[in-house]
Design an enzyme around this catalytic site. Structure first.
Site, PDB file in Angstrom:
ATOM      1  N   ASN A   1      12.170  -1.413  -4.103  1.00 59.22           N
ATOM      2  CA  ASN A   1      11.024  -1.952  -3.371  1.00 59.22           C
ATOM      3  C   ASN A   1      11.364  -3.421  -3.095  1.00 59.22           C
ATOM      4  OD1 ASN A   1       8.594  -2.900  -2.465  1.00 59.22           O
ATOM      5  ND2 ASN A   1       7.387  -2.102  -4.165  1.00 59.22           N
TER       6      ASN A   1
ATOM      7  N   ARG B   1      11.260   1.923  -0.529  1.00 59.69           N
ATOM      8  CA  ARG B   1       9.893   1.806  -0.023  1.00 59.69           C
ATOM      9  C   ARG B   1       9.964   1.005   1.275  1.00 59.69           C
ATOM     10  NH1 ARG B   1       5.246  -2.337  -1.544  1.00 59.69           N
ATOM     11  NH2 ARG B   1       3.564  -1.325  -0.408  1.00 59.69           N
TER      12      ARG B   1
ATOM     13  N   HIS C   1      -0.494   1.916   1.591  1.00 59.25           N
ATOM     14  CA  HIS C   1      -0.620   2.532   0.260  1.00 59.25           C
ATOM     15  C   HIS C   1      -0.505   4.058   0.361  1.00 59.25           C
ATOM     16  CE1 HIS C   1      -3.385  -1.011  -1.166  1.00 59.25           C
ATOM     17  NE2 HIS C   1      -2.130  -1.270  -1.507  1.00 59.25           N
TER      18      HIS C   1
ATOM     19  N   ARG D   1      -7.743 -10.838  -0.034  1.00 63.58           N
ATOM     20  CA  ARG D   1      -7.986 -10.512   1.384  1.00 63.58           C
ATOM     21  C   ARG D   1      -9.447 -10.164   1.613  1.00 63.58           C
ATOM     22  NH1 ARG D   1      -3.487  -6.027   1.360  1.00 63.58           N
ATOM     23  NH2 ARG D   1      -1.961  -7.252   0.211  1.00 63.58           N
TER      24      ARG D   1
ATOM     25  N   GLU E   1       3.700   5.183  -7.685  1.00 64.64           N
ATOM     26  CA  GLU E   1       4.360   5.175  -6.380  1.00 64.64           C
ATOM     27  C   GLU E   1       5.870   5.369  -6.504  1.00 64.64           C
ATOM     28  OE1 GLU E   1       1.752   1.664  -5.728  1.00 64.64           O
ATOM     29  OE2 GLU E   1       2.066   2.113  -3.617  1.00 64.64           O
TER      30      GLU E   1
END
Ligand code: AMP
Length: 403
Positions: free
Chosen positions: A12, A96, A185, A246, A389
């Protein structure tokens, strides 16, 4: 790939970091995990944990100039444990990749054409795709003979119907600039929705699930019979739920207003909405543990931040209940979803008429296992389903190279 090749390295790659895990796909066991951070700075840091051997964490600090140097340092750490990248047991590297646009609907073996396409998507993912591309190129240079697979954050959401993916703006402008709702996601939403079906003892095709991925970044998805039909993130990961830093959903006119009235430029508005909003903007903290501690001390700003967060979450649970028509389960996942019992309790509170309830004692249980937190009488199962993940990326990668 040889018959004995059962390991997958998951990478990743961020702009200044690389996270990695080496897994054995016979049982999904982690052989090593680690990360390199602050790449390109004087005080880069590599933290490596060889789980297959003694499990003792090794940390090294010192300048690591670029991703190539970072990956070479990771390879050296793995080799020291007898898990080197030159091992015939390594079947593939799974990367990823954040943005796969409309083009990539499934994991894909990377060749020059695929890499060019990921590069073409840089304008819609300027922060993420360049780092992912660097990670892929570096890994290819180290093991040019090995299959490298891209697993896209957006792929699971490509099943959204067009009416859920379209923004109601001028079609020509939207199409010319690839402006649409992509969602992110996806690897987590795919994994968690499948695991939730498993927890219910059903096939994914039989159940409708609302997945609430609540980490520092947060997104909700509506999954009908194993297929995503709506998700809360859009063109970028800014839309939707209130997140750590955010804003999530906001009237777009706020951005014009900030430019016209507050004299901010695009970059300042970008930083405000992505880095200085959400929980941190509302109360100065983005860690739910700290926010709960402050609420317990009677802090009003922390309380309001929590309430704004929960109100947005409730709106999405309601919206996705309507989108799905019938909801079989609501699944909480990621750092906040898996650990913050008060968030789960507050998000579901008052939804009894919708068949949703949380049992206080089940909700208080701490565990790494998927578990039900709704009382027996509730029509909708409410569950905590830890996400993974890396395992999902490794499984998708391994399945593809063995296909
Ligand atoms: P993630 O992005 O999935 O790693 O989630 C990180 C976030 O999870 C942190 O910013 C915290 O807000 C939250 N978190 C982690 N552990 C806990 C905990 N024990 N209780 C409440 N929130 C937690």
């Amino acid at each position: 790939m040889t018959a004995t090749a059962t390991r997958v390295l998951v990478l990743n790659s961020g702009s200044s970091s690389v996270k990695y895990q080496l897994l054995d796909m016979r049982d999904g066991a982690r052989l090593a995990v680690g990360l390199v951070e602050r790449i390109g700075e004087e005080n880069s840091r590599l933290v490596h944990t060889p789980l297959a051997t003694d499990g003792a964490k090794r940390e090294t600090e010192g300048p690591i100039a670029d991703h190539e140097a970072a990956l070479k340092a990771v390879a050296a750490e793995l080799a020291a444990d007898g898990l080197g990248l030159d091992s015939p047991e390594l079947a593939a590297i799974g990367h990823r990749v954040v943005h796969g646009g409309q083009e990539f609907t499934a994991p894909t073996v990377i060749d020059d054409a695929v890499l060019a396409e990921i590069e073409r998507l840089v304008p819609v993912a300027p922060l993420h795709n360049p780092a992912n591309i660097t990670g892929i190129r570096t890994a290819q240079a180290l093991r040019p003979d090995l299959p490298q697979v891209a697993v896209f954050d957006t792929a699971f959401h490509t099943t959204m119907p067009e009416y859920a993916a379209r923004y109601a703006i001028d079609t020509e402008t939207a199409d010319a600039h690839r402006i649409r709702r992509y969602g992110f996601h996806g690897t987590s939403h795919a994994y968690v929705s499948r695991k939730t079906a498993e927890l219910l003892g059903k096939d994914p095709s039989e159940v409708n699930v609302i997945v609430l991925h609540l980490g520092n970044g947060a997104s909700a998805s509506a999954v009908a019979g194993g297929r995503c039909v709506d998700t809360s993130m859009g063109l970028t990961p800014l839309e939707g739920l209130v997140m750590g830093t955010r804003s999530g959903d906001i009237d777009p006119a706020v951005t014009f207003h900030l430019k016209r009235v507050a004299g901010m430029d695009e970059d300042e508005v970008d930083v405000l909405l992505n880095k200085k909003s959400g929980l941190i903007g509302l109360c100065g903290d983005n860690d739910m543990r700290e926010i709960r501690r402050r609420i317990d001390e009677g802090d009003e700003r922390a309380r309001l931040a929590f309430d704004v967060y929960i109100h947005r979450l409730k709106k999405y649970i309601g919206a996705y209940s309507a989108v799905l028509g019938r909801v079989d389960a609501v699944a909480f996942t990621a750092g906040v979803g898996e650990n913050a019992a008060p968030v789960r309790e507050a998000a579901i509170a008052g939804l009894e008429e919708m068949g949703m309830a949380v049992d206080a004692s089940l909700n208080a249980v701490r565990s790494d296992e998927p578990r039900m937190i709704s009382p027996d009488y509730a029509r909708v199962a409410v569950a905590v389903v830890p996400t993974d993940e890396e395992l999902e990326i490794a499984q998708q990668t391994y399945a593809l190279v063995n296909a």
